[in-house]
Design a protein around this motif. Structure first.
Motif, PDB file in Angstrom:
ATOM      1  N   THR A 198       0.830  -1.211   0.000  1.00 38.76           N
ATOM      2  CA  THR A 198       0.000   0.000   0.000  1.00 38.76           C
ATOM      3  C   THR A 198       0.862   1.258   0.000  1.00 38.76           C
ATOM      4  OG1 THR A 198      -1.748  -1.181   1.161  1.00 38.76           O
ATOM      5  CG2 THR A 198      -1.840   1.215   1.219  1.00 38.76           C
ATOM      6  N   VAL A 199       1.887   1.287   0.843  1.00 39.25           N
ATOM      7  CA  VAL A 199       2.784   2.449   0.893  1.00 39.25           C
ATOM      8  C   VAL A 199       3.483   2.633  -0.446  1.00 39.25           C
ATOM      9  CG1 VAL A 199       4.889   3.347   1.947  1.00 39.25           C
ATOM     10  CG2 VAL A 199       3.084   2.389   3.380  1.00 39.25           C
ATOM     11  N   THR A 200       3.968   1.551  -1.044  1.00 43.36           N
ATOM     12  CA  THR A 200       4.629   1.626  -2.346  1.00 43.36           C
ATOM     13  C   THR A 200       3.675   2.128  -3.410  1.00 43.36           C
ATOM     14  OG1 THR A 200       6.092  -0.181  -1.728  1.00 43.36           O
ATOM     15  CG2 THR A 200       5.912   0.316  -4.078  1.00 43.36           C
ATOM     16  N   LEU A 201       2.458   1.613  -3.425  1.00 42.14           N
ATOM     17  CA  LEU A 201       1.464   2.019  -4.415  1.00 42.14           C
ATOM     18  C   LEU A 201       1.128   3.495  -4.270  1.00 42.14           C
ATOM     19  CD1 LEU A 201      -0.521   1.186  -6.656  1.00 42.14           C
ATOM     20  CD2 LEU A 201      -2.180   0.699  -4.871  1.00 42.14           C
ATOM     21  N   LEU A 202       0.859   3.923  -3.044  1.00 42.41           N
ATOM     22  CA  LEU A 202       0.499   5.321  -2.826  1.00 42.41           C
ATOM     23  C   LEU A 202       1.642   6.279  -3.132  1.00 42.41           C
ATOM     24  CD1 LEU A 202      -1.654   5.077   0.423  1.00 42.41           C
ATOM     25  CD2 LEU A 202      -2.447   5.403  -1.926  1.00 42.41           C
ATOM     26  N   SER A 203       2.851   5.871  -2.846  1.00 40.11           N
ATOM     27  CA  SER A 203       3.976   6.768  -3.101  1.00 40.11           C
ATOM     28  C   SER A 203       4.344   6.830  -4.572  1.00 40.11           C
ATOM     29  CB  SER A 203       5.192   6.359  -2.272  1.00 40.11           C
ATOM     30  OG  SER A 203       5.663   5.100  -2.690  1.00 40.11           O
ATOM     31  N   SER A 204       3.938   5.843  -5.340  1.00 37.10           N
ATOM     32  CA  SER A 204       4.276   5.854  -6.757  1.00 37.10           C
ATOM     33  C   SER A 204       3.185   6.460  -7.618  1.00 37.10           C
ATOM     34  CB  SER A 204       4.579   4.433  -7.243  1.00 37.10           C
ATOM     35  OG  SER A 204       3.412   3.641  -7.170  1.00 37.10           O
ATOM     36  N   CYS A 205       2.022   6.690  -7.064  1.00 35.93           N
ATOM     37  CA  CYS A 205       0.912   7.257  -7.819  1.00 35.93           C
ATOM     38  C   CYS A 205       0.829   8.749  -7.554  1.00 35.93           C
ATOM     39  CB  CYS A 205      -0.406   6.611  -7.422  1.00 35.93           C
ATOM     40  SG  CYS A 205      -0.507   4.888  -7.863  1.00 35.93           S
ATOM     41  N   SER A 206       0.928   9.522  -8.604  1.00 35.64           N
ATOM     42  CA  SER A 206       0.739  10.958  -8.477  1.00 35.64           C
ATOM     43  C   SER A 206       0.349  11.518  -9.824  1.00 35.64           C
ATOM     44  CB  SER A 206       2.012  11.633  -7.970  1.00 35.64           C
ATOM     45  OG  SER A 206       3.020  11.560  -8.940  1.00 35.64           O
ATOM     46  N   ILE A 207      -0.199  12.697  -9.827  1.00 36.13           N
ATOM     47  CA  ILE A 207      -0.643  13.294 -11.078  1.00 36.13           C
ATOM     48  C   ILE A 207       0.508  13.651 -11.990  1.00 36.13           C
ATOM     49  CG2 ILE A 207      -2.797  14.183 -10.142  1.00 36.13           C
ATOM     50  CD1 ILE A 207      -1.425  16.958 -10.014  1.00 36.13           C
ATOM     51  N   ASP A 208       1.701  13.713 -11.461  1.00 34.28           N
ATOM     52  CA  ASP A 208       2.847  14.121 -12.252  1.00 34.28           C
ATOM     53  C   ASP A 208       3.822  12.987 -12.518  1.00 34.28           C
ATOM     54  OD1 ASP A 208       4.023  13.726  -9.838  1.00 34.28           O
ATOM     55  OD2 ASP A 208       4.520  15.817  -9.482  1.00 34.28           O
ATOM     56  N   GLY A 209       3.393  11.750 -12.316  1.00 39.41           N
ATOM     57  CA  GLY A 209       4.256  10.613 -12.581  1.00 39.41           C
ATOM     58  C   GLY A 209       5.359  10.455 -11.553  1.00 39.41           C
ATOM     59  N   GLY A 210       5.184  11.040 -10.374  1.00 40.38           N
ATOM     60  CA  GLY A 210       6.168  10.891  -9.311  1.00 40.38           C
ATOM     61  C   GLY A 210       7.372  11.806  -9.429  1.00 40.38           C
ATOM     62  N   LYS A 211       7.332  12.806 -10.293  1.00 38.22           N
ATOM     63  CA  LYS A 211       8.483  13.684 -10.483  1.00 38.22           C
ATOM     64  C   LYS A 211       8.555  14.797  -9.449  1.00 38.22           C
ATOM     65  CE  LYS A 211       8.791  12.742 -15.350  1.00 38.22           C
ATOM     66  NZ  LYS A 211       7.887  12.752 -16.406  1.00 38.22           N
ATOM     67  N   ASN A 212       7.459  15.096  -8.786  1.00 32.33           N
ATOM     68  CA  ASN A 212       7.439  16.145  -7.791  1.00 32.33           C
ATOM     69  C   ASN A 212       7.251  15.538  -6.412  1.00 32.33           C
ATOM     70  OD1 ASN A 212       7.547  18.559  -9.464  1.00 32.33           O
ATOM     71  ND2 ASN A 212       5.588  17.853 -10.243  1.00 32.33           N
ATOM     72  N   PRO A 213       8.042  15.960  -5.449  1.00 36.01           N
ATOM     73  CA  PRO A 213       7.877  15.428  -4.097  1.00 36.01           C
ATOM     74  C   PRO A 213       6.537  15.857  -3.515  1.00 36.01           C
ATOM     75  CG  PRO A 213       9.501  17.194  -4.134  1.00 36.01           C
ATOM     76  CD  PRO A 213       9.114  16.921  -5.556  1.00 36.01           C
ATOM     77  N   ALA A 214       5.931  14.962  -2.768  1.00 34.33           N
ATOM     78  CA  ALA A 214       4.624  15.247  -2.176  1.00 34.33           C
ATOM     79  C   ALA A 214       4.687  16.383  -1.170  1.00 34.33           C
ATOM     80  CB  ALA A 214       4.071  13.991  -1.519  1.00 34.33           C
ATOM     81  N   ASP A 215       5.845  16.593  -0.573  1.00 35.22           N
ATOM     82  CA  ASP A 215       5.964  17.614   0.460  1.00 35.22           C
ATOM     83  C   ASP A 215       6.561  18.925  -0.059  1.00 35.22           C
ATOM     84  OD1 ASP A 215       8.503  16.689  -0.010  1.00 35.22           O
ATOM     85  OD2 ASP A 215       9.055  16.497   2.099  1.00 35.22           O
ATOM     86  N   ILE A 216       6.448  19.170  -1.359  1.00 32.75           N
ATOM     87  CA  ILE A 216       7.000  20.400  -1.926  1.00 32.75           C
ATOM     88  C   ILE A 216       6.299  21.619  -1.320  1.00 32.75           C
ATOM     89  CG2 ILE A 216       5.448  20.533  -3.921  1.00 32.75           C
ATOM     90  CD1 ILE A 216       7.898  21.436  -5.545  1.00 32.75           C
ATOM     91  N   THR A 217       7.064  22.617  -0.995  1.00 35.88           N
ATOM     92  CA  THR A 217       6.516  23.864  -0.490  1.00 35.88           C
ATOM     93  C   THR A 217       6.290  24.791  -1.677  1.00 35.88           C
ATOM     94  OG1 THR A 217       7.750  23.598   1.562  1.00 35.88           O
ATOM     95  CG2 THR A 217       6.913  25.806   1.066  1.00 35.88           C
ATOM     96  N   PRO A 218       5.036  25.145  -1.935  1.00 33.84           N
ATOM     97  CA  PRO A 218       4.761  26.022  -3.071  1.00 33.84           C
ATOM     98  C   PRO A 218       5.504  27.354  -2.943  1.00 33.84           C
ATOM     99  CG  PRO A 218       2.736  25.069  -2.241  1.00 33.84           C
ATOM    100  CD  PRO A 218       3.815  24.738  -1.249  1.00 33.84           C
ATOM    101  N   LYS A 219       5.980  27.856  -4.063  1.00 28.73           N
ATOM    102  CA  LYS A 219       6.683  29.128  -4.107  1.00 28.73           C
ATOM    103  C   LYS A 219       5.863  30.100  -4.945  1.00 28.73           C
ATOM    104  CE  LYS A 219      10.874  31.319  -5.817  1.00 28.73           C
ATOM    105  NZ  LYS A 219      12.049  31.199  -6.654  1.00 28.73           N
ATOM    106  N   ASP A 220       5.872  31.354  -4.574  1.00 30.26           N
ATOM    107  CA  ASP A 220       5.183  32.377  -5.345  1.00 30.26           C
ATOM    108  C   ASP A 220       6.148  32.929  -6.393  1.00 30.26           C
ATOM    109  OD1 ASP A 220       3.687  34.425  -6.385  1.00 30.26           O
ATOM    110  OD2 ASP A 220       3.522  35.551  -4.515  1.00 30.26           O
ATOM    111  N   TYR A 221       5.879  32.632  -7.649  1.00 33.51           N
ATOM    112  CA  TYR A 221       6.711  33.085  -8.763  1.00 33.51           C
ATOM    113  C   TYR A 221       6.150  34.351  -9.418  1.00 33.51           C
ATOM    114  CZ  TYR A 221       9.019  28.514  -8.673  1.00 33.51           C
ATOM    115  OH  TYR A 221       9.733  27.400  -8.307  1.00 33.51           O
ATOM    116  N   SER A 222       5.130  34.966  -8.838  1.00 33.02           N
ATOM    117  CA  SER A 222       4.416  36.075  -9.477  1.00 33.02           C
ATOM    118  C   SER A 222       5.315  37.222  -9.903  1.00 33.02           C
ATOM    119  CB  SER A 222       3.316  36.616  -8.558  1.00 33.02           C
ATOM    120  OG  SER A 222       2.376  35.612  -8.285  1.00 33.02           O
ATOM    121  N   THR A 223       6.171  37.706  -9.018  1.00 35.60           N
ATOM    122  CA  THR A 223       7.038  38.839  -9.339  1.00 35.60           C
ATOM    123  C   THR A 223       8.026  38.464 -10.440  1.00 35.60           C
ATOM    124  OG1 THR A 223       6.821  39.664  -7.082  1.00 35.60           O
ATOM    125  CG2 THR A 223       8.665  40.506  -8.369  1.00 35.60           C
TER     126      THR A 223
END
Length: 161
Positions: free
Chosen positions: A10-35
């Motif tokens: 279950t842990v392996t399955l959940l960690s390998s499934c993501s909308i981006d094919g696993g290329k982005n870490p689940a714990d990424i802190t969003p950054k504001d790129y607006s400026t």
């Protein structure tokens, strides 16, 4: 042992499934790129003599209408057929349709398209300059680096609803 194997599976399955094919870490802190994106877009417009043609919306999206079109106008929930080419500020193409276009349900796309396509009527063409917060934000997607400005040359072929 069976419970441990089930848990591991279950842990392996959940960690390998993501909308981006696993290329982005689940714990990424969003950054504001607006400026940063605003500066990149205005610089791009100036270098390409497009400043006078570009219209800034209140959200940071820039729209250039080259041809308004004469048909129906899409709403944010429309199905649309669009011929497009998507590229980055540096000119590298990351996606494009064929000349017949591709059909999309607009409300299932990035916010920049949901907001930008309704500026055109059927037959219209132009450019959408989409800052990261209206695109993929802090996430890399299909070769597009996190925080990227997305530029789409578009032709709205039809509104299908």
């Amino acid at each position: 042992m069976k419970k441990l194997l089930a848990l591991l599976f279950t842990v392996t399955l959940l960690s390998s499934c993501s909308i981006d094919g696993g290329k982005n870490p689940a714990d990424i802190t969003p950054k504001d790129y607006s400026t940063e994106n605003e500066a990149q877009i205005t610089d791009y417009l100036a270098k390409n003599n497009l400043t006078a043609k570009a219209m800034a919306t209140g959200t940071g999206l820039y729209v250039i209408v080259n041809e308004q079109g004469t048909g129906k106008r899409a709403s944010s929930t429309s199905s649309v057929t669009v011929a497009y080419k998507g590229h980055l500020i540096n000119g590298s193409v990351f996606d494009q349709s064929n000349t017949d276009g591709a059909t999309f349900q607009l409300d299932r796309l990035i916010q920049g398209w949901i907001e930008g396509i309704p500026y055109f009527q059927e037959g219209g063409s132009g450019v959408l300059l989409i800052p990261a917060h209206l695109g993929y934000g802090s996430y890399a997607k299909n070769g597009i680096p996190a925080g990227s400005v997305l530029i789409f040359d578009i032709k709205l072929i039809s509104v299908n609803d």
